[in-house]
Write a protein that holds these residues in place. Structure first.
Motif, short mmCIF file in Angstrom:
data_model
loop_
_atom_site.label_atom_id
_atom_site.label_comp_id
_atom_site.label_asym_id
_atom_site.label_seq_id
_atom_site.Cartn_x
_atom_site.Cartn_y
_atom_site.Cartn_z
N UNK A 82 0.43 -11.16 0.63
CA UNK A 82 1.08 -10.41 1.70
C UNK A 82 0.28 -9.16 2.05
N UNK A 83 -0.21 -8.47 1.03
CA UNK A 83 -1.01 -7.26 1.27
C UNK A 83 -2.25 -7.57 2.09
N UNK A 84 -2.92 -8.67 1.76
CA UNK A 84 -4.12 -9.05 2.50
C UNK A 84 -3.79 -9.35 3.96
N UNK A 85 -2.68 -10.04 4.19
CA UNK A 85 -2.28 -10.36 5.56
C UNK A 85 -1.87 -9.10 6.33
N UNK A 131 -3.64 -4.55 10.43
CA UNK A 131 -3.79 -3.11 10.57
C UNK A 131 -2.71 -2.30 9.88
N UNK A 132 -2.02 -2.89 8.91
CA UNK A 132 -0.93 -2.22 8.19
C UNK A 132 -1.35 -2.04 6.74
N UNK A 133 -1.30 -0.82 6.25
CA UNK A 133 -1.75 -0.49 4.91
C UNK A 133 -0.53 -0.31 4.00
N UNK A 134 -0.21 -1.31 3.17
CA UNK A 134 1.02 -1.24 2.39
C UNK A 134 0.86 -0.41 1.12
N UNK A 135 1.99 -0.07 0.54
CA UNK A 135 2.07 0.56 -0.77
C UNK A 135 2.49 -0.50 -1.78
N UNK A 136 1.69 -0.66 -2.84
CA UNK A 136 2.03 -1.62 -3.89
C UNK A 136 2.89 -0.93 -4.95
N UNK A 137 4.03 -1.55 -5.27
CA UNK A 137 4.97 -0.97 -6.23
C UNK A 137 5.09 -1.91 -7.42
N UNK A 138 4.98 -1.35 -8.62
CA UNK A 138 5.08 -2.17 -9.82
C UNK A 138 5.23 -1.34 -11.06
#
Length: 361
Positions: free
Chosen positions: A17-20, A25-32
């Protein structure tokens, strides 16, 4: 805030999902939970460490991200607290494919509508592929009478253990789902959920590419999505991942019934979580969603949706839904993907339809 948070940020689905999203043009925040693993998975993306679902929910309430993408199973355990945390500020999306979790999230329709926010459940391959075919077949048609949907994923396998999240989704059954016992299957009869045998109603399907698979009934989230999309009173969902051997299908209901015993269920969940898989390529070039829809006048339509590798598509669909939510294209309430954005959503994610129509003999 326009942040998009991906929960379970080190997992395979989260990485896809992050790659897509980056491609849009959307830069996500990864939470873990693990800072080191998040940093390695993120490759420069912003990260947020939260040690539990409760801590994640607190962070959502505090920081109010625009969209929360939940990839943490079992969704029957994680969705409810995260849905509550999203209101009133955040849109919510998950990858649930189990009937219990999909049903529960759709049950939050009024709460999200009141808050002016959108919840989307089932934004992975199974629900989206089959639901999209049903929506396509039913466009401009009256209420259907009967529907069968079949999901046929082609999935490359990564080396590693199955893990507790997926094991929990498999083992925890159907808590709180009307129409039968916890470890029975379900189908719609007379417009209501009714009990069915696990892996019942097997059929051999010849795919449009000429390959042959066997699918059998499973109580998946696409069952509810197909019924809501068609209005049909009689609906069955099936999967090529269901056990195909007659002997296995015969003993499966009795074996599943043992999971009603708490110690047996806990043991099975631990053992299943520890199962290690080896890396394998996808078995076919394409994954397929399939549906047959019948109407009271005797007309019948069959449709296929062809997509690529199932896990890759499970990255594309959530990313496209997130983009549309950020652009203000959603509607307040709770939905499955094609119910919200129509059959064209699958095409926007690279899917191709093949449809046919004929009269029942």
């Amino acid at each position: 805030m326009h942040d998009v948070w991906i929960l379970g940020g080190t997992g395979r689905s989260a990485r896809a999902i992050a790659a897509e999203l980056l491609g849009r043009g959307i830069r996500p925040v990864l939470v873990g939970r693990d800072a080191g693993r998040l940093e390695a998975a993120g490759d420069g993306l912003p990260t947020l460490v939260a040690g539990s679902v409760a801590e994640t929910a607190d962070a959502i309430r505090r920081d109010r991200p625009a969209v929360v993408v939940n990839t943490i199973g079992p969704f029957t355990e994680t969705a409810a607290p995260l849905l509550r945390a999203c209101l009133p500020a955040s849109h919510y999306l998950d990858l649930a494919n189990d009937l219990a979790a999909v049903s529960a999230t759709l049950g939050q329709d009024q709460a999200f509508a009141t808050a002016g926010r959108t919840a989307v459940t089932g934004a992975g391959f199974g629900v989206t592929a089959t639901e999209s075919v049903v929506v396509k077949l039913c466009e401009g048609r009256p209420t259907a009478s009967r529907v069968r949907v079949d999901m046929v994923p082609s999935l490359a396998t990564e080396e590693g253990v199955l893990g507790d999240a997926l094991a929990g989704t498999i083992v925890e059954g159907l808590p709180g789902v009307a129409g039968g016992g916890r470890y029975q299957s379900r189908r719609y009869r007379g417009g209501r959920l009714a009990p069915a045998r696990l892996a019942a109603d097997p059929i051999r399907l010849t795919l449009p590419d000429g390959s042959v698979v066997t699918t059998a009934g499973m109580p998946l989230g696409e069952l509810m999505a197909a019924q809501r999309a068609s209005g049909a009173a009689d609906v069955l969902s099936a999967s090529s991942e269901a056990p195909a051997a007659p002997v296995v299908r015969a003993v499966l209901p009795a074996a599943a019934a043992l999971l009603n015993l708490g110690p047996v269920r806990s043991f099975a969940r631990r053992r299943l979580a520890a199962v290690r898989s080896t890396a394998r390529p996808k078995p076919r070039e394409h994954s397929w969603g399939h549906a047959v829809v019948e109407w009271p006048d005797g007309s019948r339509r069959e449709g296929w949706l062809r997509v690529g590798e199932a896990q890759a598509w499970t990255g594309a669909v959530p990313a496209e839904v997130v983009r549309r939510l950020l652009d203000g294209e959603g509607r307040p309430g709770a939905y499955t993907p094609a119910a919200l954005f129509g059959s064209a959503l699958a095409e926007a994610c690279g899917g191709e339809y093949q449809l046919s129509e004929y009269q029942l003999s």
